[in-house]
Design a protein around this motif. Structure first.
Motif, PDB file in Angstrom:
ATOM      1  N   LEU A   1      -2.869  -1.900  -1.516  1.00  0.00           N
ATOM      2  CA  LEU A   1      -1.709  -1.372  -1.143  1.00  0.00           C
ATOM      3  C   LEU A   1      -0.718  -2.507  -1.353  1.00  0.00           C
ATOM      4  CD1 LEU A   1      -2.416   0.506   2.055  1.00  0.00           C
ATOM      5  CD2 LEU A   1      -1.848   1.471   0.014  1.00  0.00           C
ATOM      6  N   LEU A   2      -1.249  -3.776  -1.043  1.00  0.00           N
ATOM      7  CA  LEU A   2      -0.610  -5.063  -1.024  1.00  0.00           C
ATOM      8  C   LEU A   2       0.030  -5.404  -2.480  1.00  0.00           C
ATOM      9  CD1 LEU A   2       0.408  -7.495   0.666  1.00  0.00           C
ATOM     10  CD2 LEU A   2      -1.648  -8.580   0.099  1.00  0.00           C
ATOM     11  N   LEU A   3      -0.802  -5.206  -3.576  1.00  0.00           N
ATOM     12  CA  LEU A   3      -0.501  -5.542  -4.877  1.00  0.00           C
ATOM     13  C   LEU A   3       0.138  -4.299  -5.702  1.00  0.00           C
ATOM     14  CD1 LEU A   3      -3.958  -7.652  -5.835  1.00  0.00           C
ATOM     15  CD2 LEU A   3      -1.819  -8.467  -5.037  1.00  0.00           C
ATOM     16  N   SER A   4      -0.007  -3.267  -4.832  1.00  0.00           N
ATOM     17  CA  SER A   4       0.464  -2.003  -5.756  1.00  0.00           C
ATOM     18  C   SER A   4      -0.344  -1.795  -7.018  1.00  0.00           C
ATOM     19  CB  SER A   4       2.031  -2.007  -5.962  1.00  0.00           C
ATOM     20  OG  SER A   4       2.794  -2.016  -4.675  1.00  0.00           O
ATOM     21  N   ILE A   5      -1.419  -2.000  -7.180  1.00  0.00           N
ATOM     22  CA  ILE A   5      -2.445  -1.888  -8.237  1.00  0.00           C
ATOM     23  C   ILE A   5      -3.343  -0.855  -7.811  1.00  0.00           C
ATOM     24  CG2 ILE A   5      -3.836  -2.910  -9.903  1.00  0.00           C
ATOM     25  CD1 ILE A   5      -2.483  -5.526  -9.549  1.00  0.00           C
ATOM     26  N   ALA A   6      -3.306   0.301  -8.447  1.00  0.00           N
ATOM     27  CA  ALA A   6      -4.442   1.368  -7.896  1.00  0.00           C
ATOM     28  C   ALA A   6      -4.261   1.575  -6.384  1.00  0.00           C
ATOM     29  CB  ALA A   6      -5.557   1.055  -8.503  1.00  0.00           C
ATOM     30  N   PRO A   7      -3.303   1.962  -5.763  1.00  0.00           N
ATOM     31  CA  PRO A   7      -3.268   2.145  -4.218  1.00  0.00           C
ATOM     32  C   PRO A   7      -4.132   3.160  -3.936  1.00  0.00           C
ATOM     33  CG  PRO A   7      -1.150   2.837  -5.265  1.00  0.00           C
ATOM     34  CD  PRO A   7      -1.853   2.076  -6.362  1.00  0.00           C
ATOM     35  N   VAL A   8      -4.610   3.819  -4.873  1.00  0.00           N
ATOM     36  CA  VAL A   8      -5.519   4.903  -4.260  1.00  0.00           C
ATOM     37  C   VAL A   8      -6.759   4.393  -3.843  1.00  0.00           C
ATOM     38  CG1 VAL A   8      -6.353   5.748  -6.457  1.00  0.00           C
ATOM     39  CG2 VAL A   8      -6.293   7.647  -4.988  1.00  0.00           C
TER      40      VAL A   8
ATOM     41  N   LEU B   1      -4.352   9.383   6.334  1.00  0.00           N
ATOM     42  CA  LEU B   1      -3.115   8.830   5.974  1.00  0.00           C
ATOM     43  C   LEU B   1      -2.861   8.233   4.581  1.00  0.00           C
ATOM     44  CD1 LEU B   1      -2.317   6.762   9.324  1.00  0.00           C
ATOM     45  CD2 LEU B   1      -0.785   8.337   8.163  1.00  0.00           C
ATOM     46  N   GLY B   2      -3.843   7.481   4.005  1.00  0.00           N
ATOM     47  CA  GLY B   2      -3.759   6.976   2.862  1.00  0.00           C
ATOM     48  C   GLY B   2      -3.550   7.936   1.647  1.00  0.00           C
ATOM     49  N   PHE B   3      -4.300   8.955   1.602  1.00  0.00           N
ATOM     50  CA  PHE B   3      -4.196  10.064   0.621  1.00  0.00           C
ATOM     51  C   PHE B   3      -2.705  10.592   0.761  1.00  0.00           C
ATOM     52  CE2 PHE B   3      -8.725  10.095   0.376  1.00  0.00           C
ATOM     53  CZ  PHE B   3      -8.899   9.591  -0.974  1.00  0.00           C
ATOM     54  N   VAL B   4      -2.424  10.952   1.929  1.00  0.00           N
ATOM     55  CA  VAL B   4      -0.940  11.397   2.309  1.00  0.00           C
ATOM     56  C   VAL B   4       0.079  10.509   1.921  1.00  0.00           C
ATOM     57  CG1 VAL B   4       0.678  12.096   4.002  1.00  0.00           C
ATOM     58  CG2 VAL B   4      -1.519  12.839   4.146  1.00  0.00           C
ATOM     59  N   VAL B   5      -0.046   9.524   2.044  1.00  0.00           N
ATOM     60  CA  VAL B   5       1.114   8.469   1.481  1.00  0.00           C
ATOM     61  C   VAL B   5       0.948   8.261   0.066  1.00  0.00           C
ATOM     62  CG1 VAL B   5       1.712   5.650   1.503  1.00  0.00           C
ATOM     63  CG2 VAL B   5       1.320   7.139   3.644  1.00  0.00           C
ATOM     64  N   VAL B   6      -0.292   8.131  -0.666  1.00  0.00           N
ATOM     65  CA  VAL B   6      -0.459   7.467  -2.153  1.00  0.00           C
ATOM     66  C   VAL B   6      -0.307   8.881  -2.810  1.00  0.00           C
ATOM     67  CG1 VAL B   6      -2.208   6.851  -3.690  1.00  0.00           C
ATOM     68  CG2 VAL B   6      -1.934   5.573  -1.247  1.00  0.00           C
ATOM     69  N   LEU B   7      -0.942   9.912  -2.399  1.00  0.00           N
ATOM     70  CA  LEU B   7      -0.587  11.165  -3.254  1.00  0.00           C
ATOM     71  C   LEU B   7       0.626  11.826  -3.043  1.00  0.00           C
ATOM     72  CD1 LEU B   7      -4.504  11.992  -3.715  1.00  0.00           C
ATOM     73  CD2 LEU B   7      -3.282  10.388  -5.080  1.00  0.00           C
ATOM     74  N   GLY B   8       0.876  12.009  -1.852  1.00  0.00           N
ATOM     75  CA  GLY B   8       1.959  12.695  -1.139  1.00  0.00           C
ATOM     76  C   GLY B   8       3.421  12.262  -1.955  1.00  0.00           C
TER      77      GLY B   8
END
Length: 122
Positions: free
Chosen positions: A65-72, A115-122
């Motif tokens: 998340l910090l680097l915005s590289i493959a946040p999934v 939360l992560g899947f909602v934020v990243v994929l949502g």
């Protein structure tokens, strides 16, 4: 939602990195003497592997998340940590020890995954 994810992941990362580093760096007899009696049931390499898995999982909660590289990978790390904590719950219950810390970390890890899947994929 992103702020909630950062708060949960930051706190989880601190907890898992600290606990994992202790398991990975301290010798097994020192862990047992400090109250981690469950370590007696496992070989030294397995205890170290659990510690390394917790450290890597804690890093995996924040770094993508910090680097915005493959946040999934952040919610995937949370799922993996949930699985580790379910294993910890089983071990503590079998040993008639208090599983509450493991239950709390498992629930928070599962919440982080959702939360992560909602934020990243949502």
């Amino acid at each position: 939602m992103l702020i909630a994810l950062w708060i949960v992941n930051g706190l989880l990362a601190l907890a898992f990195i600290a606990a994992g580093a202790m398991k990975a760096l301290r010798p097994k007899p020192a862990l047992v003497a400090s109250g981690m009696g469950w370590a007696d049931d496992f070989s030294d390499p397995v205890v170290k592997l659990i510690g390394i898995a917790e450290v890597l999982g804690g890093i995996g909660l924040v770094l993508p998340l910090l680097l915005s590289i493959a946040p999934v990978f952040a919610p995937i790390a949370a799922v993996c940590l949930t699985i580790v904590m379910v294993g910890a719950i089983v071990v503590h219950v079998r040993r008639h020890e208090n599983p509450t810390p493991s239950v709390v970390l498992a629930v928070l890890s599962a919440a982080s995954a959702v939360l992560g899947f909602v934020v990243v994929l949502g």
